[in-house]
Structure formats: structure tokens, C-alpha cells
Design a protein around this motif. Structure first.
Motif, PDB file in Angstrom:
ATOM      1  N   PRO A 258       3.488  -5.846   3.313  1.00 40.45           N
ATOM      2  CA  PRO A 258       2.666  -7.296   3.676  1.00 40.45           C
ATOM      3  C   PRO A 258       2.821  -6.816   5.574  1.00 40.45           C
ATOM      4  CG  PRO A 258       4.553  -7.989   2.590  1.00 40.45           C
ATOM      5  CD  PRO A 258       4.744  -6.783   2.792  1.00 40.45           C
ATOM      6  N   LYS A 259       3.607  -6.037   6.290  1.00 38.49           N
ATOM      7  CA  LYS A 259       3.654  -5.184   7.436  1.00 38.49           C
ATOM      8  C   LYS A 259       2.917  -4.287   7.556  1.00 38.49           C
ATOM      9  CE  LYS A 259       7.123  -3.947  11.177  1.00 38.49           C
ATOM     10  NZ  LYS A 259       6.079  -4.470  12.480  1.00 38.49           N
ATOM     11  N   TYR A 260       2.772  -2.794   6.682  1.00 37.89           N
ATOM     12  CA  TYR A 260       2.194  -1.707   6.287  1.00 37.89           C
ATOM     13  C   TYR A 260       0.770  -1.159   5.931  1.00 37.89           C
ATOM     14  CZ  TYR A 260       5.666  -1.002  10.441  1.00 37.89           C
ATOM     15  OH  TYR A 260       6.365  -0.643  11.422  1.00 37.89           O
ATOM     16  N   GLY A 261       0.571  -2.219   4.900  1.00 36.10           N
ATOM     17  CA  GLY A 261      -0.193  -1.653   3.658  1.00 36.10           C
ATOM     18  C   GLY A 261       0.988  -1.051   2.956  1.00 36.10           C
ATOM     19  N   LEU A 262      -0.229  -1.263   1.614  1.00 37.23           N
ATOM     20  CA  LEU A 262       0.367  -0.135  -0.261  1.00 37.23           C
ATOM     21  C   LEU A 262       1.085   1.172   0.487  1.00 37.23           C
ATOM     22  CD1 LEU A 262      -2.694  -1.145  -1.754  1.00 37.23           C
ATOM     23  CD2 LEU A 262      -0.685  -2.325  -2.663  1.00 37.23           C
ATOM     24  N   ILE A 463       4.984  -9.096  -1.995  1.00 36.32           N
ATOM     25  CA  ILE A 463       5.005  -8.316  -1.241  1.00 36.32           C
ATOM     26  C   ILE A 463       3.140  -7.706  -0.791  1.00 36.32           C
ATOM     27  CG2 ILE A 463       7.470  -7.474  -1.329  1.00 36.32           C
ATOM     28  CD1 ILE A 463       6.809  -5.342  -3.256  1.00 36.32           C
ATOM     29  N   LEU A 464       2.514  -8.554  -1.686  1.00 38.26           N
ATOM     30  CA  LEU A 464       1.274  -7.836  -1.114  1.00 38.26           C
ATOM     31  C   LEU A 464       1.038  -8.939   0.511  1.00 38.26           C
ATOM     32  CD1 LEU A 464       0.436  -7.160  -5.084  1.00 38.26           C
ATOM     33  CD2 LEU A 464       0.883  -5.716  -3.042  1.00 38.26           C
ATOM     34  N   GLY A 465      -0.120  -9.761   0.844  1.00 38.32           N
ATOM     35  CA  GLY A 465      -0.654 -10.288   1.730  1.00 38.32           C
ATOM     36  C   GLY A 465      -0.914  -9.131   2.286  1.00 38.32           C
ATOM     37  N   GLY A 466      -1.250 -10.190   4.141  1.00 37.33           N
ATOM     38  CA  GLY A 466      -0.663  -9.701   4.959  1.00 37.33           C
ATOM     39  C   GLY A 466      -1.095  -8.222   4.989  1.00 37.33           C
ATOM     40  N   ALA A 467      -0.936  -7.087   5.280  1.00 42.05           N
ATOM     41  CA  ALA A 467      -1.472  -6.049   5.403  1.00 42.05           C
ATOM     42  C   ALA A 467      -2.219  -5.764   4.472  1.00 42.05           C
ATOM     43  CB  ALA A 467      -0.876  -4.819   6.326  1.00 42.05           C
ATOM     44  N   VAL A 468      -1.480  -5.727   3.305  1.00 47.06           N
ATOM     45  CA  VAL A 468      -2.510  -5.636   2.046  1.00 47.06           C
ATOM     46  C   VAL A 468      -3.935  -5.531   2.186  1.00 47.06           C
ATOM     47  CG1 VAL A 468      -2.327  -5.092  -0.461  1.00 47.06           C
ATOM     48  CG2 VAL A 468      -0.133  -4.717   0.445  1.00 47.06           C
ATOM     49  N   ASN A 469      -3.768  -7.304   2.762  1.00 48.55           N
ATOM     50  CA  ASN A 469      -5.209  -8.021   2.458  1.00 48.55           C
ATOM     51  C   ASN A 469      -6.049  -7.752   3.646  1.00 48.55           C
ATOM     52  OD1 ASN A 469      -3.513 -11.317   1.204  1.00 48.55           O
ATOM     53  ND2 ASN A 469      -3.789  -8.517  -0.198  1.00 48.55           N
ATOM     54  N   THR A 470      -5.999  -6.822   4.755  1.00 47.24           N
ATOM     55  CA  THR A 470      -5.935  -6.663   6.022  1.00 47.24           C
ATOM     56  C   THR A 470      -7.476  -5.398   5.510  1.00 47.24           C
ATOM     57  OG1 THR A 470      -4.771  -5.882   7.683  1.00 47.24           O
ATOM     58  CG2 THR A 470      -6.348  -8.611   7.439  1.00 47.24           C
ATOM     59  N   ILE A 471      -6.634  -4.625   5.217  1.00 49.60           N
ATOM     60  CA  ILE A 471      -6.926  -3.207   5.019  1.00 49.60           C
ATOM     61  C   ILE A 471      -7.859  -2.974   3.831  1.00 49.60           C
ATOM     62  CG2 ILE A 471      -6.180  -0.481   3.488  1.00 49.60           C
ATOM     63  CD1 ILE A 471      -3.307  -1.034   4.970  1.00 49.60           C
ATOM     64  N   ALA A 472      -9.055  -2.286   4.385  1.00 50.73           N
ATOM     65  CA  ALA A 472     -10.743  -1.794   2.630  1.00 50.73           C
ATOM     66  C   ALA A 472      -9.902  -1.861   1.893  1.00 50.73           C
ATOM     67  CB  ALA A 472     -11.748  -1.628   3.376  1.00 50.73           C
ATOM     68  N   ARG A 483      -6.752  -6.522  -2.834  1.00 53.85           N
ATOM     69  CA  ARG A 483      -6.722  -6.925  -1.243  1.00 53.85           C
ATOM     70  C   ARG A 483      -6.855  -8.366  -1.699  1.00 53.85           C
ATOM     71  NH1 ARG A 483      -4.386  -2.351   0.751  1.00 53.85           N
ATOM     72  NH2 ARG A 483      -5.449  -0.299  -0.623  1.00 53.85           N
ATOM     73  N   HIS A 484      -6.926  -8.733  -2.550  1.00 56.13           N
ATOM     74  CA  HIS A 484      -7.160 -10.513  -2.759  1.00 56.13           C
ATOM     75  C   HIS A 484      -5.967 -10.784  -3.030  1.00 56.13           C
ATOM     76  CE1 HIS A 484      -9.996  -9.171  -5.723  1.00 56.13           C
ATOM     77  NE2 HIS A 484      -9.613 -10.397  -6.417  1.00 56.13           N
ATOM     78  N   SER A 485      -5.285 -10.390  -3.180  1.00 55.89           N
ATOM     79  CA  SER A 485      -3.707 -10.978  -4.118  1.00 55.89           C
ATOM     80  C   SER A 485      -2.674 -11.012  -3.398  1.00 55.89           C
ATOM     81  CB  SER A 485      -3.243  -9.811  -5.060  1.00 55.89           C
ATOM     82  OG  SER A 485      -4.516 -10.103  -5.932  1.00 55.89           O
ATOM     83  N   VAL A 486      -1.718 -11.646  -3.373  1.00 60.65           N
ATOM     84  CA  VAL A 486      -0.122 -12.027  -2.457  1.00 60.65           C
ATOM     85  C   VAL A 486       1.403 -11.641  -3.583  1.00 60.65           C
ATOM     86  CG1 VAL A 486      -1.648 -13.608  -0.739  1.00 60.65           C
ATOM     87  CG2 VAL A 486       0.476 -14.437  -2.601  1.00 60.65           C
ATOM     88  N   ALA A 487       0.740 -11.537  -4.556  1.00 56.69           N
ATOM     89  CA  ALA A 487       2.427 -11.258  -5.050  1.00 56.69           C
ATOM     90  C   ALA A 487       2.152 -10.859  -6.682  1.00 56.69           C
ATOM     91  CB  ALA A 487       2.950 -12.201  -4.961  1.00 56.69           C
ATOM     92  N   SER A 488       2.418  -9.798  -7.228  1.00 54.77           N
ATOM     93  CA  SER A 488       2.647  -9.207  -8.310  1.00 54.77           C
ATOM     94  C   SER A 488       3.619 -10.303  -9.538  1.00 54.77           C
ATOM     95  CB  SER A 488       2.562  -8.381  -8.164  1.00 54.77           C
ATOM     96  OG  SER A 488       3.347  -6.977 -10.276  1.00 54.77           O
ATOM     97  N   VAL A 489       3.180 -11.207 -10.304  1.00 51.79           N
ATOM     98  CA  VAL A 489       3.813 -11.751 -11.037  1.00 51.79           C
ATOM     99  C   VAL A 489       5.073 -10.983 -12.688  1.00 51.79           C
ATOM    100  CG1 VAL A 489       4.851 -13.990 -12.324  1.00 51.79           C
ATOM    101  CG2 VAL A 489       2.985 -13.634  -9.726  1.00 51.79           C
TER     102      VAL A 489
END
Ligand code: FAD
Ligand code: NAG
Ligand code: NAG
Ligand code: NAG
Ligand code: NAG
Ligand code: NAG
Ligand code: NAG
Ligand code: NAG
Ligand code: NAG
Length: 584
Positions: A258-262, A463-472, A483-489
Motif C-alpha cells: 500500500p505504501k510502495y506498490g506491488l 495489502i493492496l489499495g494505496g500505491a497499488v491502486n495509483t500505479i498505472a 489496480r482496483h482491488s484492496v485485498a486478496s481474500v
């Protein structure tokens, strides 16, 4: 004599083709030309051929065996006792050529339902069988070893399987009768304060760590912390996951994503041995299509990665909030999970990473890890959730806080100090990426879907969301759904050693049904392949989304003869279930 046998074999092949009614006979055809060659078949190379291969290698060939096999020679021997004492240790397992993290990938279910396995518990009464453990392999230490293994597999049409740590949840590093390229001993950590991607402008430098194909994350974190740096990678007890295999090539999700991307968003460069043996560099300047594909387009598909260079970041302290609750009734479960889901978008957008577990019927727990955040700031955000848990459960839930001076000291205490035990036996998992939009608009609907499955264990990797959602999405090949998800379930099915194949088949049916029940928590049926199911309805859509056609074209360019194919990987739909025979 030899040519007569060859002639007879050719005639038989021709008859078999006519009887089978398949395909046209060409000069190179044989009945098995659509299949890779496996151990035990006539096509398997003879000792003389392996002797010639050995001369080209830096190490003797390895003959992986099931780790419990000494117990079948003598259950009271010291070698059996040594296996028993470390059987569950993930680091030890990754050191054994014949061991996998999850024992079910060491087994093989015969068409008649017999399970070939080598159980540690000899009292179960089964013979020790090789199962799906490859019988022979190259213990690669140098690029030349890798080249020799690829060339040998090509010459003899062998089914090649690449094994690093053996941790894969889809068994993509195991294979019955296959020829193993074992990368575990290719260790080489290098830190550079002034890394320049090959061919790049010399005024743009990075503080970077280059890791070898066999390096494991625990060692890399220690190496980086000694230099006051950290990197974006996975956590597993003992630090046993590999840095160059499934994690970067599948995408890689980290507490710090969420801070630095995948994980894969943080890669600067790969060096790769291509299927034809050429060694190339892939980065943002050269072989850019390969660079894109390797960052999330799937492991063991585009080439053999020799090294990966990762960006590093300054180290920072972390604050941790741990929460738990007793889910006494269905109504409480629904309320608690709904409230927890409501937090995910807000917290991951702050750069925090979290994990959450539901163990039916009553256990609920989790934690949020906040990089570079004070405990009071974390508490200000989590206190209302703590109060909610306390009230909703009648005092049987709440939040507790803690702080660690550096992320590494927390990591060390949490993941390394525990002796590495983490093996969960026989498991198959499935997962969905939780939609950012639905987590905001319909948390109660998501909670209801998740609670409706029969999976005893459900894990949320928030551990998605945040930077994961802003990187192209287009910058790397990782599933665009990230890129449009916030968690893996993640849901699973587990079973004990000795369980028969009809019970296993029933559990796989349960896994499929439960996958359908949680499908709608993603708006595009997206799933993280490294937490993927072998039983998806549409693996292309689920694991690759709109990237699939481009990835298939890049594979065609770099691996035109499909030397490297794995279950649910790019191009795997052109092969049978075991990925041994071509079907199209
Ligand atoms: C306990 C545990 C915790 C986990 N935690 C996380 C997590 O926090 N984040 C996360 O993202 N994932 C996590 N995972 C999932 C992990 O991403 C996968 O298990 C992954 O496949 C492991 O890769 P590996 O290289 O270590 O394992 P392997 O099973 O050895 O290899 C995996 C795949 O990579 C291929 N491969 C290996 N080396 C190479 C190479 N040099 N070149 C080309 N192909 C290669 C193999 O053929 C195989 O297909 C976890 C798994 C476990 C078991
Ligand atoms: C099942 O098939 C395997 C492999 O062909 C064979 O060894 C085994 O005896 C068979 N078992 C039964 C119960 O038929
Ligand atoms: C081994 O298997 C036997 C027979 O099923 C069982 O009774 C015993 O509890 C098992 N031992 C262990 C350590 O699991
Ligand atoms: C690096 O140099 C190039 C050409 O000299 C220049 O255009 C560019 O702005 C420089 N970049 C940095 C980060 O200084
Ligand atoms: C951590 O926070 C401090 C103070 O707020 C800030 O100066 C620093 O850049 C931050 N470091 C990281 C790695 O985020
Ligand atoms: C808080 O962390 C310290 C070390 O940083 C540890 O010793 C202690 O047990 C932790 N407390 C709780 C309640 O987890
Ligand atoms: C929320 O999800 C539930 C379960 O899928 C569904 O029945 C309901 O219609 C959804 N509500 C909204 C407002 O979309
Ligand atoms: C498989 O095991 C289950 C549970 O122990 C049992 O009910 C069933 O009869 C077994 N099936 C076969 C084919 O042995
Ligand atoms: C190997 O394949 C690459 C990618 O297709 C190609 O560029 C290169 O020329 C090939 N090398 C050899 C020696 O054929």
C-alpha cells in the motif's frame, strides 16, 4: 540392429497414428511428438546421454527423493529421526530437492484413484512412492549450468520443471517424471548505492539490491537492514520464499505494497536465460517487452531468471494494531466482518498493510501494520473499531497496540524467531481480489458472501489499495485487477495424509463451489495467481485479465517452442491438464 528397432518403432508409431486418427504424419512425427518425454518412457535419455550432460555441469546431477524415504528403510534410524524433527520447517524443506512446502504436491493421484505418496507416518500402511517429485535434475550454480539444462531438455524433448523453494500453491515447481532445473543454490546478493540499469542514463542512479535466482527473502531482508535499507517483499515464517521465482513473476504482494506498490512494481532489471540459451538483460531500456511480461505475467513462462534487481527504501519504524473477536452468532459475524471491510480502503490508502483471519465458526483476528506511523496516530484510527468489537461481542473483542523501532526488528521477532515451522500439510487454495469500489459501497454484501462459504479458514491480505491502486496498470504485466482491488481474500481446503482420492475430489468440488460464492467480491473475477486455484472457470480472465493476448505474443517471441509451460500459465490452455501433451 539399432536401425531395425528404429524402423519397427517407426512402423508401430505410424499404425498408432492411423488407429488414433490424429494429425498428419511428418518426417519428425512419432506417437509422442505432441507430448514431452517423461521418466520411465522409452524416449527418456540413457545413461550415456546423462554422462555427457554431467560433463557440462558444475555439480553432479541430483536425484530428488521423498524426504520421508529413510523412514521406510528404518523407522528407528537417525536419518529418519532427522527428517521427523525438521519435517515442518520451511527453510529445511526448501533445502531439499525432493521436498515441497505442501506435501500434496509431492503426491500423485493415479487414474484409478490410488494416491502415490511417501507419508512420514509409516503406520498409515502405504508404500513410499516418488509421486510428483521429479526424479532427476540439475543443481544449477552458474548460468552455464542453466544453459546446459535447457539445451538438454530441448534436445530430448523433456518436460522441464523449474524449482526454486517449492512453495507454489499450484504445484508449478513439481511434476511427475519431469526433468528439474533446481535454482536454489544460485545465491548472490549485491548492494549498489549507484545502480544504473544497463544502457540507462548514468545520471539516474538507484540504491538497489540484486539477488540471485536462489536467494530467499529472509536473507535479503537481513542483508538490506544491515545497510539501513528495506525492500518491498513478502513475509513468511522463516523468510523462506524466493526472490526471483514465483513472487516477482507472479506480481508479489507485500505488507508495504500500500505504501510502495506491488513487489514487481519495484523491479529495475532482470537477467534472463531464454529458452534458446541466450542470456539477455531486460529493463526499461532493452528487451522492454520481456521486462513488462516478467513483472507479473507468470513464472516459468518467458525464460529462466538469473538475477533480479530491486529498488530499496530507507528503513522506518512501524506501529502495529492487533485485533481479535469471538464471533458468537451469525449476526455478530456479519456485523464484525462488515465493519472490518469498511476500514480497508481508508487504511490501505494511508499506506498501511493488514491481515485478517476468520476461522469458522467463532474465531476472528488480524492486525494492521503502519509504516513510519506513531502508535497514537494508529490508535486514533483504530480505537473506534476496537470499541465496536468490544461492544458487538459483549466484551470478547478489542484492539491492542505496539511499536517496533524498525520494520526489520518487528519482522525478525515475528517471522524469523519462530524456527521456521509453518507447513500446513495438504492444501489447495482459491482466492479473489476484493474490489475497492464494492468494499466502499457494499461492505455488508461482501461480508455476507465471504461468510456464506464452507471454507473453515478465510484469510484477507489487506495489502493492496494505496500505491497499488495509483500505479498505472499498464506499467507491468501483473493482473490489472490489482489496480482496483484492496485485498486478496483466500479460502482453502486441507486434508490429512492418507485421505483417499474420493474425499480429496469432494473437497476440490467444495473449493470450486466456494470460489463461485466469493466470485462477486471482485468486479472482474480477478485473483492473484500465486494464491490461485487450479480449478478456475476462466484462468485467462481471472489471472491475467486484458493482458493475456499481449503476454501470449511475447511468449511466442521468447519461447516459440513452449519449453516453459506451467499449469494456469500463459499458453497452458494449449496443453493437457498435466501440461505434458499438446492439445492444440
Ligand atoms: C508461507 C507462504 C507465505 C506466502 N506469502 C506471500 C506473500 O506475502 N506475498 C506474496 O506475494 N506471495 C506469498 N506467497 C505465495 C508465493 O508468492 C508463491 O508460493 C510463489 O510461487 C513462491 O515462489 P518461489 O519461487 O519461492 O517458489 P517455487 O515453487 O520454487 O516456484 C514458483 C514458480 O516460479 C517458477 N520459478 C522459480 N524460479 C524461477 C526462475 N529463476 N525463473 C523462472 N521461473 C522460476 C517455478 O517454476 C514455479 O512455477 C506465500 C506462500 C507461502 C507458502
Ligand atoms: C492403480 O494403478 C496403479 C498404476 O497403474 C497400479 O500400480 C495399482 O496397482 C492400481 N491400484 C488398484 C487398486 O487398481
Ligand atoms: C499415524 O497413523 C496412524 C494410523 O492411521 C494413527 O493412528 C496415528 O495417530 C498416526 N500418527 C501420527 C503421529 O499422526
Ligand atoms: C540526465 O541527463 C540528461 C541528458 O544529459 C538530462 O536530459 C536529464 O534531465 C538528466 N536527468 C537527471 C535526473 O538529472
Ligand atoms: C518517515 O516520517 C518522517 C517524519 O514524518 C519523514 O521525514 C520520513 O521521510 C518518513 N520516511 C519514510 C520512509 O516514509
Ligand atoms: C510489543 O513488542 C515488544 C517488542 O517490540 C514485545 O516484547 C512485546 O511482547 C509486544 N507486546 C505485545 C502486547 O504484543
Ligand atoms: C450488496 O451485496 C448483496 C450481496 O451480494 C446484494 O444482495 C445487494 O443487492 C448489494 N447491495 C447493493 C446496494 O448493491
Ligand atoms: C474414502 O474415505 C472415506 C472417509 O474415510 C470413506 O467413507 C470412503 O468409503 C473411502 N472411499 C474409498 C473409495 O475408499
Ligand atoms: C534466441 O531468441 C531470441 C529471442 O527470440 C533471439 O533474439 C536470439 O537471436 C536467439 N538466439 C539464438 C542464438 O538463436
Amino acid at each position: 540392429m539399432r536401425s531395425l528397432l528404429h524402423f519397427l518403432a517407426f512402423q508401430l508409431a505410424f499404425i498408432a497414428l492411423i488407429l488414433g486418427g490424429t494429425g498428419a504424419l511428418t518426417a519428425n512425427s512419432s506417437p509422442t511428438s505432441n507430448c514431452r518425454c517423461l521418466y520411465g518412457q522409452n524416449c527418456w535419455p540413457n545413461d550415456a546421454a546423462f554422462a555427457i550432460l554431467s560433463q557440462k555441469l558444475s555439480q553432479p546431477l541430483v536425484h530428488p527423493t521423498p524426504v520421508a524415504s529413510p523412514c521406510y528403510t528404518s523407522s528407528t534410524s537417525s536419518s529418519c529421526a532427522a527428517v521427523q524433527s525438521r519435517y515442518a520447517d520451511a527453510i529445511w524443506r526448501s533445502d531439499q530437492p525432493g521436498a515441497y512446502e505442501f506435501q500434496n504436491f509431492e503426491t500423485y493421484i493415479q487414474p484409478n484413484g490410488t494416491v502415490d505418496a511417501c507419508y512420514l507416518n509409516i503406520t498409515l500402511g502405504y508404500p513410499c512412492k516418488q509421486g510428483s517429485i521429479p526424479p532427476l535434475g540439475v543443481d544449477a550454480r552458474t548460468p552455464a549450468d542453466v544453459q546446459a539444462a535447457l539445451s538438454f531438455a530441448t534436445t530430448y524433448n523433456l518436460k522441464l520443471v523449474v524449482k526454486n523453494t517449492g512453495h507454489d500453491y499450484q504445484g508449478r515447481s513439481a511434476g511427475r517424471g519431469e526433468f528439474m532445473l533446481w535454482t536454489h543454490h544460485m545465491k548472490n546478493l549485491v548492494y549498489s548505492e549507484t545502480f544504473v540499469p544497463t544502457g540507462g542514463p548514468s545520471n539516474t542512479t538507484f540504491k538497489a539490491i540484486t539477488t540471485g535466482a536462489g536467494d530467499q527473502w529472509g536473507d535479503v531482508y537481513q542483508f538490506s537492514s544491515q545497510r539501513g535499507r528495506m525492500l518491498v517483499g513478502p513475509f513468511a515464517l522463516g523468510g523462506s520464499l524466493g526472490t526471483a521465482g514465483g513472487v516477482p513473476q507472479g506480481g508479489g504482494i507485500s505488507t508495504f505494497s500500500p505504501k510502495y506498490g506491488l513487489v514487481t512494481d519495484n523491479i529495475l532489471q532482470f537477467t534472463v536465460v531464454l529458452a534458446n540459451g541466450s542470456i539477455v538483460t531486460a529493463n526499461s531500456i532493452q528487451n522492454t517487452d520481456l521486462f513488462w511480461a516478467l513483472r507479473g505475467g507468470g513464472p516459468s513462462t518467458f525464460g529462466i531468471v538469473l538475477t533480479v534487481t530491486y529498488k530499496t527504501y530507507p528503513s522506518f519504524p512501524v506501529s502495529i494494531a492487533t485485533f481479535s473477536a469471538v464471533l458468537g452468532t451469525n449476526d455478530i459475524s456479519q456485523k464484525v466482518v462488515t465493519e472490518a471491510v469498511k476500514n480497508i480502503v481508508r487504511f490501505t490508502d494511508k499506506g498501511w498493510g493488514g491481515f485478517m483471519y476468520i476461522i469458522k465458526p467463532t474465531l476472528f483476528s488480524g492486525l494492521w501494520i503502519a509504516p513510519n506511523t506513531s502508535q497514537s496516530e494508529l490508535a486514533a484510527s483504530l480505537d473506534p473499531f476496537g470499541a465496536f468489537l468490544y461492544q458487538t461481542t459483549g466484551g470478547q473483542g478489542g484492539v491492542y497496540y505496539n511499536t517496533s523501532t524498525s520494520y526489520y526488528s518487528w519482522y525478525d521477532q515475528t517471522f524469523l524467531g519462530t524456527g521456521g515451522s509453518q507447513v500446513t500439510g495438504n492444501i489447495k487454495i482459491a482466492s479473489r481480489l476484493l474490489s475497492r469500489e464494492l468494499a466502499q459501497s457494499n461492505a455488508s454484501g461482501i461480508a455476507a458472501k465471504i461468510l456464506s462459504t464452507s471454507s473453515v479458514f478465510t484469510q484477507f491480505d489487506m495489502i493492496l489499495g494505496g500505491a497499488v491502486n495509483t500505479i498505472a496498470a499498464s506499467s507491468v504485466a501483473a493482473n490489472p485487477s490489482f489496480r482496483h482491488s484492496v485485498a486478496s481474500v483466500v479460502i482453502n481446503e486441507i486434508w490429512a495424509d492418507g485421505t483417499n482420492s474420493s474425499v480429496i475430489a469432494q473437497q476440490i468440488e467444495n473449493l470450486k463451489k466456494n470460489t463461485d460464492l466469493i466470485d462477486g467480491i471482485s468486479t472482474d473475477s480477478g485473483s492473484y495467481m500465486n494464491q490461485g486455484s487450479l480449478y478456475e472457470r476462466d484462468f485467462k480472465k481471472t489471472f491475467f485479465g486484458s493482458n493475456y493476448p499481449a503476454l501470449r505474443a511475447i511468449k511466442q517471441k521468447y519461447d516459440p517452442d513452449s519449453l516453459l509451460v506451467v499449469a494456469n500459465g500463459v499458453g497452458s490452455d494449449e496443453w493437457d491438464k498435466d501440461v505434458v501433451c499438446r492439445t492444440s
